[in-house]
Write an enzyme that holds these catalytic residues in place. Structure first.
Site: not given
Ligand code: PLP
Length: 397
Positions: A61, A210
């Site tokens: 952790r 992403k």
């Molecule tokens: N920041 C942006 C620009 C996003 O598009 C997203 C999710 O779509 C997040 C943060 C949050 O990420 P996660 O879905 O990995 O928690």
């Protein structure tokens, strides 16, 4: 004697591949790829050396060699001093906000921030944090950011779904005036297009889910910045909130990172072709893509993204509204309906029913998110096939 060859810096992909493969060079059975350290505890104490973050390793952790290897690669890409990885993008953002904010603090955030980021900021108001939404115009954000008493400014390099490009240097200058911490969510741009820390940001965050991991098969988040914040206070907060990434996830994100540059190039090339095709299509009312010369963010994008790449997401308005959008979604075969982005599969999101479904119709309208708007995450398929699929589905409307 120093030669030109000695002084030449290696490219980002070379550095990332090296960072991810040579970390275990002293092991007699040295693997080329950093393995998954599938263990919760480590033998401890092992050495007299002082503890730096969670090292020598003690408990996963706190720190784990697989996640630390990934963190080193992200640090290289974003040109920071240290990185922490988390189990999701929202885990990164929530740990960061909890660690850095307290009652009475003033936060300025772009009103086009990711929906859950805005939701979290709203929740933080219950703890006495004062949240001011601004933008998407960078001048508006900068003017709020420069006001005395601002503790933290939160922007996104490219916003969702209308793809405004934030003038990060302008906002950074304003944040310096008020002494605020500038956090830039660089998820849509990736460090291949833009490196916020070079342009005055204090911290850069990612949803690794992403483009960074890039395959729609793992989640993750990261924060990169100065060691004085990241390795110290944020590391303590990741430990107490338990938002650390799992080594299995870290292995998959690291694998994706090695091909980040070539994937992003392909996503961007495909997206530009598709934006140009959609801009000419009679069933489309408007196309949003910062790479198109008529786009309001084009000049900022050209200045900030010298590679000439503008991202892999294209948004557009379909003539006729909701019924036509739903028909389009049903008729597409290669492009799949889904709310995520940044991976090989082309995905079409419907923001009124996904990312912005929790807002009222009036709030959505104020943001320009109406029932005719869709967001296409352009995948890695051959662009001619994506265009053919869009064309057959659009021509049936
Ligand atoms: N920041 C942006 C620009 C996003 O598009 C997203 C999710 O779509 C997040 C943060 C949050 O990420 P996660 O879905 O990995 O928690």
């Amino acid at each position: 004697m120093s030669t030109r060859r000695d002084s030449r810096e290696k490219g980002p992909t070379t550095k990332v591949i090296q960072a991810l493969s040579s970390a275990l060079g002293s092991d007699p059975y040295a693997p080329i790829v950093t393995p998954i350290y599938r263990t919760a505890p480590f033998m401890f104490p092992r050495e007299d050396s002082p503890m730096i973050r969670g090292r020598p390793y003690k408990y996963s952790r706190e720190d784990n060699p697989t996640i630390v290897t990934l963190e080193k690669a992200i640090t290289i890409l974003e040109e920071g001093e240290d990185t922490l990885v988390f189990n999701t993008g929202m885990a990164a953002i929530s740990t960061l906000l909890f660690a850095l904010l307290g009652p009475g603090d003033r936060v300025v955030a772009t009103r086009e921030a990711y929906g859950s980021t805005l939701h979290l900021l709203k929740e933080l108001e219950r703890w006495g944090v004062k949240v001011v939404l601004a933008g998407p115009d960078s001048g508006d954000i900068a003017s709020e950011a420069s006001k005395p008493g601002t503790k933290l400014v939160f922007v996104e390099t490219i916003t969702n779904p209308l793809l405004h490009v934030t003038d990060v240097p302008e906002v950074a200058k304003a944040a310096r005036e008020s002494g605020a911490i500038l956090v830039v969510d660089n998820t849509f741009a990736t460090p291949i297009l833009f490196r916020p820390l070079r342009h005055g940001a204090t911290l850069v965050v990612h949803s690794l889910t992403k483009y960074m991991a890039g395959h729609n098969d793992v989640m993750g988040g990261s924060v990169t910045g100065p060691a004085s914040i990241v390795s110290d206070r944020l590391w303590e907060w990741r430990k107490i909130m338990g938002t650390t990434m799992d080594p299995e996830q870290a292995f998959l994100v690291a694998r994706g990172l090695k091909t980040l540059e070539i994937r992003v190039k392909r996503h961007c090339e495909n997206a530009l072709k598709i934006a140009e095709f959609l801009a000419e299509h009679p069933k489309i009312r408007e196309v949003y893509y910062p790479g198109l010369p008529g786009n309001p963010s084009h000049s900022v994008a050209k200045r900030l993204f010298p590679s000439g790449m503008y991202g892999g997401v294209v948004s557009f308005r379909v003539r006729g509204g909701r019924n036509e959008v739903l028909k389009l979604m049903r008729r597409l075969t290669l492009v799949k309906p889904s709310p995520s982005l940044g991976a090989p599969e082309s995905l079409l999101a419907y923001p009124v029913e996904s990312s912005h479904s929790s807002l009222s119709p009036e709030e959505r309208k104020a943001l320009g998110i109406t029932e005719d708007l869709v967001r296409l995450s352009v995948g890695l398929e051959n662009y001619e096939d994506i265009i053919e699929d869009l064309d057959q589905a659009l021509s049936a409307l």
